[in-house]
Scaffold this active site. Structure first.
Site, short mmCIF file in Angstrom:
data_model
loop_
_atom_site.label_atom_id
_atom_site.label_comp_id
_atom_site.label_asym_id
_atom_site.label_seq_id
_atom_site.Cartn_x
_atom_site.Cartn_y
_atom_site.Cartn_z
N PRO A 120 0.83 -1.21 0.00
CA PRO A 120 0.00 0.00 0.00
C PRO A 120 0.87 1.27 0.00
O PRO A 120 1.87 1.35 0.71
CB PRO A 120 -0.81 -0.13 1.29
CG PRO A 120 -0.92 -1.61 1.49
CD PRO A 120 0.42 -2.15 1.04
N CYS A 121 0.47 2.21 -0.81
CA CYS A 121 1.32 3.38 -1.07
C CYS A 121 1.10 4.55 -0.12
O CYS A 121 1.88 5.50 -0.12
CB CYS A 121 1.11 3.86 -2.50
SG CYS A 121 -0.57 4.49 -2.80
N GLN A 122 0.07 4.52 0.70
CA GLN A 122 -0.28 5.69 1.49
C GLN A 122 0.87 6.23 2.33
O GLN A 122 1.01 7.43 2.52
CB GLN A 122 -1.48 5.42 2.41
CG GLN A 122 -2.75 5.09 1.68
CD GLN A 122 -2.96 3.60 1.51
OE1 GLN A 122 -2.00 2.84 1.34
NE2 GLN A 122 -4.20 3.17 1.50
#
Length: 190
Positions: free
Chosen positions: A60-62
């Protein structure tokens, strides 16, 4: 199911996936009914999984996005990259213990994708860590990867004795998606 779809277009058969979100599981179950869903990557052991040639993932890139809180690879979501590396190492060690050698040890390849914010996350140290951990799958005693003075280029390659890691920023708008969506695509050959 992006990795599964892309692979299947080129004749790669997806064997299993680690996903916990219901909607992506529903989509991939519909499109790839023979693919096994194994659940939470944190609970998997690579030695117990069916060996595969390629392990692809996009943590996940958050935590690395410039739009996020910038917690980087130590964030609660982006740290799943390290779980991907753990699974790869466990699977390779199991394959080695079963008698496979050299380029026959699985997985042979790793694919990782993420946002370009990974280049600047933690002053570039997070992308250096991604490169280091990928390299150390094949060369456990590899030295640290230094962050370039002018920052990470949008494409590059590192090579050693029997391994290579290459990356490039791609934009989905040039691949048939009607929006600008830039992502780092990294491929390691162990």
């Amino acid at each position: 199911g992006g990795f599964e779809l892309a692979g299947s277009i080129f004749g790669i058969r997806p064997i299993w996936a680690s996903e916990i979100e219901p909607f992506p599981i529903l989509v991939t179950t519909k499109n790839f009914p023979e693919m096994k869903h194994l659940g939470d990557i944190n609970k998997l052991n690579g030695a117990d999984l069916e060996p595969v040639t390629i392990i692809a993932g996009g943590s996940p890139c958050q935590d690395m996005s410039i739009a996020g809180k910038r917690e980087g690879l130590d964030g609660s979501r982006s740290n799943l990259f390290r779980e991907q590396i753990r699974i790869i190492k466990e699977m390779r060690e199991s394959d080695r213990a079963a008698g496979r050698t050299g380029t026959q040890i699985r997985p042979r390849y790793m694919v990782w994708e993420n946002v370009p914010g990974a280049f600047s996350s933690n002053h570039g140290k997070d992308f250096a860590a991604v490169l280091e951990e990928a390299i150390r799958v094949a060369e456990p005693e590899a030295p640290p990867v230094p962050v370039p003075e002018k920052g990470w280029p949008t494409s590059g390659c590192l090579m050693g004795d029997g391994w290579s890691v290459a990356w490039r920023v791609l934009d989905a708008q040039f691949w048939g998606v009607p929006q600008r969506r830039r992502r780092i695509a990294l491929v390691a050959d162990f």
